[in-house]
Design a protein around this motif. Structure first.
Motif, mmCIF file in Angstrom:
data_model
loop_
_atom_site.group_PDB
_atom_site.id
_atom_site.type_symbol
_atom_site.label_atom_id
_atom_site.label_comp_id
_atom_site.label_asym_id
_atom_site.label_seq_id
_atom_site.Cartn_x
_atom_site.Cartn_y
_atom_site.Cartn_z
ATOM 1 N N SER A 241 0.814 -1.218 0.000
ATOM 2 C CA SER A 241 0.000 0.000 0.000
ATOM 3 C C SER A 241 0.844 1.263 0.000
ATOM 4 N N MET A 242 2.054 1.198 0.538
ATOM 5 C CA MET A 242 2.906 2.384 0.579
ATOM 6 C C MET A 242 3.664 2.615 -0.724
ATOM 7 N N MET A 243 3.644 1.619 -1.614
ATOM 8 C CA MET A 243 4.298 1.817 -2.903
ATOM 9 C C MET A 243 3.514 2.822 -3.740
ATOM 10 N N PHE A 252 -5.035 -0.550 -10.474
ATOM 11 C CA PHE A 252 -6.072 -1.565 -10.658
ATOM 12 C C PHE A 252 -5.571 -2.950 -10.211
ATOM 13 N N VAL A 253 -4.314 -3.243 -10.491
ATOM 14 C CA VAL A 253 -3.716 -4.495 -10.007
ATOM 15 C C VAL A 253 -3.735 -4.526 -8.486
ATOM 16 N N TYR A 254 -3.476 -3.370 -7.868
ATOM 17 C CA TYR A 254 -3.552 -3.266 -6.405
ATOM 18 C C TYR A 254 -4.951 -3.623 -5.909
ATOM 19 N N CYS A 256 -7.105 -5.571 -7.452
ATOM 20 C CA CYS A 256 -7.307 -7.009 -7.663
ATOM 21 C C CYS A 256 -6.636 -7.825 -6.575
ATOM 22 N N ILE A 257 -5.446 -7.402 -6.153
ATOM 23 C CA ILE A 257 -4.750 -8.115 -5.071
ATOM 24 C C ILE A 257 -5.565 -8.044 -3.786
ATOM 25 N N ASN A 258 -6.145 -6.888 -3.506
ATOM 26 C CA ASN A 258 -6.961 -6.735 -2.302
ATOM 27 C C ASN A 258 -8.234 -7.572 -2.383
ATOM 28 N N LEU A 259 -8.820 -7.668 -3.569
ATOM 29 C CA LEU A 259 -10.005 -8.518 -3.734
ATOM 30 C C LEU A 259 -9.647 -9.990 -3.531
ATOM 31 N N VAL A 260 -8.482 -10.388 -4.024
ATOM 32 C CA VAL A 260 -8.020 -11.765 -3.800
ATOM 33 C C VAL A 260 -7.825 -12.016 -2.314
ATOM 34 N N MET A 261 -7.314 -11.026 -1.591
ATOM 35 C CA MET A 261 -7.138 -11.172 -0.145
ATOM 36 C C MET A 261 -8.479 -11.397 0.554
ATOM 37 N N ILE A 262 -9.516 -10.691 0.101
ATOM 38 C CA ILE A 262 -10.850 -10.886 0.683
ATOM 39 C C ILE A 262 -11.331 -12.309 0.449
ATOM 40 N N VAL A 263 -11.125 -12.810 -0.758
ATOM 41 C CA VAL A 263 -11.543 -14.181 -1.080
ATOM 42 C C VAL A 263 -10.761 -15.190 -0.253
ATOM 43 N N VAL A 264 -9.456 -14.984 -0.127
ATOM 44 C CA VAL A 264 -8.624 -15.888 0.680
ATOM 45 C C VAL A 264 -9.070 -15.858 2.135
ATOM 46 N N GLY A 265 -9.391 -14.666 2.641
ATOM 47 C CA GLY A 265 -9.861 -14.551 4.014
ATOM 48 C C GLY A 265 -11.154 -15.316 4.242
ATOM 49 N N ALA A 266 -12.078 -15.226 3.261
ATOM 50 C CA ALA A 266 -13.337 -15.958 3.379
ATOM 51 C C ALA A 266 -13.109 -17.463 3.262
ATOM 52 N N LEU A 267 -12.193 -17.855 2.382
ATOM 53 C CA LEU A 267 -11.929 -19.271 2.155
ATOM 54 C C LEU A 267 -11.298 -19.926 3.386
ATOM 55 N N LEU A 268 -10.331 -19.238 4.005
ATOM 56 C CA LEU A 268 -9.611 -19.806 5.137
ATOM 57 C C LEU A 268 -10.204 -19.401 6.483
ATOM 58 N N GLY A 280 -7.900 -1.874 1.533
ATOM 59 C CA GLY A 280 -7.252 -1.556 0.258
ATOM 60 C C GLY A 280 -8.258 -1.284 -0.842
ATOM 61 N N SER A 281 -9.325 -2.078 -0.896
ATOM 62 C CA SER A 281 -10.360 -1.869 -1.906
ATOM 63 C C SER A 281 -11.048 -0.520 -1.707
ATOM 64 N N ALA A 282 -11.336 -0.187 -0.450
ATOM 65 C CA ALA A 282 -11.955 1.112 -0.161
ATOM 66 C C ALA A 282 -11.025 2.258 -0.557
ATOM 67 N N GLY A 283 -9.720 2.060 -0.324
ATOM 68 C CA GLY A 283 -8.755 3.090 -0.718
ATOM 69 C C GLY A 283 -8.731 3.295 -2.227
ATOM 70 N N TYR A 284 -8.838 2.208 -2.987
ATOM 71 C CA TYR A 284 -8.851 2.336 -4.451
ATOM 72 C C TYR A 284 -10.110 3.043 -4.925
ATOM 73 N N LEU A 285 -11.256 2.705 -4.340
ATOM 74 C CA LEU A 285 -12.503 3.387 -4.710
ATOM 75 C C LEU A 285 -12.435 4.879 -4.365
ATOM 76 N N GLY A 286 -11.782 5.184 -3.240
ATOM 77 C CA GLY A 286 -11.586 6.591 -2.896
ATOM 78 C C GLY A 286 -10.721 7.302 -3.928
ATOM 79 N N HIS A 287 -9.695 6.612 -4.419
ATOM 80 C CA HIS A 287 -8.849 7.183 -5.479
ATOM 81 C C HIS A 287 -9.676 7.474 -6.731
#
Length: 344
Positions: A241-243, A252-254, A256-268, A280-287
């Motif tokens: 996020s600091m990059m 946009f890749v950022y 997608c990575i955050n969306l994958v994290m949400i899916v992984v969190g739900a899966l595990l 991260g997703s909220a930060g991108y929407l704010g951007h």
């Protein structure tokens, strides 16, 4: 699913259980849950007291302790560690209280960097003006001797006692090491913030993968992976996020990575992935709202439609959850299926 006394009473009312069976089941579950960390008042007191004691010998140690000198700090740390070991054995073997035992065992591990610092100071290995409390606030490759010793003592204590809270100082130390490793590998002059972000990202990813491996190996035991997941995700997501980038594709890749994290969190069933992925997703929407589409009247409407579509997908998933879940889990290896079934 959260099971409480009210649900058991409803089961009795629906004729699924007798009142005696409900009381016996509740008593059994209560006894089993006594040694599982939760937000019970007793457990809150355990962890509050333990964190105060741990903080007193780490984060909150003041300059007055430097007056004891290197040998003084070394022997004080050994004395405290001896008391901590005795309390660990007492709580675990005599009182059969694994949570306080885990806290005391962790207290012993946290004393390791203080003992190593005292020994180094006594042998004249530290320059004048370097103090112990900077271990928690300043990045310096010379802390790595203390970090390696802490990892070793943590591994020994974890092997001896098999208490999940002992993973916490190991995870924190690995996080510290990820920051101190950069000037050690690349030299202090080349340790720019961009390089530190890069190291933090990859180190965090490695810790998260290590946590997943631990999760798989201990899927039928206590939760030894929680702290590794927590600090691994913090290091990975923080570095990511600091990059900074001027490319919309990278942003946009950022997302997608955050969306994958949400899916992984739900899966595990690991909320830490979902929480940081959501941030991260909220930060991108704010951007998008404040930078890309700041003058667009349609953006709020489009975003609302996207939100409603996501809700609709949730409804579809709920209606066919068992069918979808069985199909997806059938594609996974046996160990992963067992882990997911245990978490859910």
């Amino acid at each position: 699913m959260e099971l409480n006394r009210r649900l058991l009473k409803e089961a009795v009312g629906n004729g699924l259980l007798s009142e005696l069976q409900a009381d016996q089941l509740w008593r059994f579950l209560s006894e089993r849950g006594q040694d599982t960390p939760s937000f019970r008042f007793t457990h809150v007191l355990y962890y509050l007291g333990g964190l105060i004691a741990i903080g007193a010998m780490s984060l909150f140690m003041n300059l007055g302790w430097e007056r004891f000198g290197g040998w003084g700090l070394f022997f004080i740390a050994l004395a405290y560690a001896g008391v901590g070991l005795w309390l660990t054995e007492f709580f675990l073997n005599r009182s059969h209280l694994p949570i306080p035992a885990g806290i005391m065992a962790t207290f012993v591990v946290v004393l390791t960097p203080l003992a190593v610092y005292g020994l180094q100071a006594a042998l004249g290995w530290w320059a004048e003006g370097k103090i112990y409390r900077e271990y928690h606030t300043h990045i310096d490759w010379r802390w790595m001797f203390m970090e390696f010793a802490t990892l070793a003592s943590g591994a020994v204590m974890l092997w001896r006692y098999r208490l999940p809270f002992l993973v916490m100082p190991i995870a924190v130390t690995l996080w510290y090491m990820s920051m101190d490793l950069t000037p050690f590998l690349f030299g202090e002059a080349d340790a720019t913030w961009e390089l530190r972000k890069f190291v933090s990202l990859w180190f965090g990813l490695l810790i998260a993968l290590l946590a997943f491996w631990v999760d798989i190996r201990t899927r039928h035991e206590k939760d030894f992976a929680f702290w590794l997941y927590l600090f691994g995700v913090i290091a990975f997501w923080g570095g990511l996020s600091m990059m900074s980038s001027d490319s919309e594709l990278n942003k946009f890749v950022y997302l997608c990575i955050n969306l994958v994290m949400i899916v992984v969190g739900a899966l595990l069933s690991r909320r830490v992935f979902a929480v940081f992925g959501g941030l991260g997703s909220a930060g991108y929407l704010g951007h998008l709202a404040y930078d890309v589409f700041k003058d667009s009247m349609m953006f709020p409407f489009v975003l609302t439609i996207i939100g409603l579509v996501v809700i609709y997908l949730g409804i579809v998933w709920q209606r066919h959850e068992e069918e979808f879940s069985n199909r997806l889990r059938g594609l996974l290896p046996l160990h992963m299926r067992e882990l997911i079934e245990r978490r859910h």
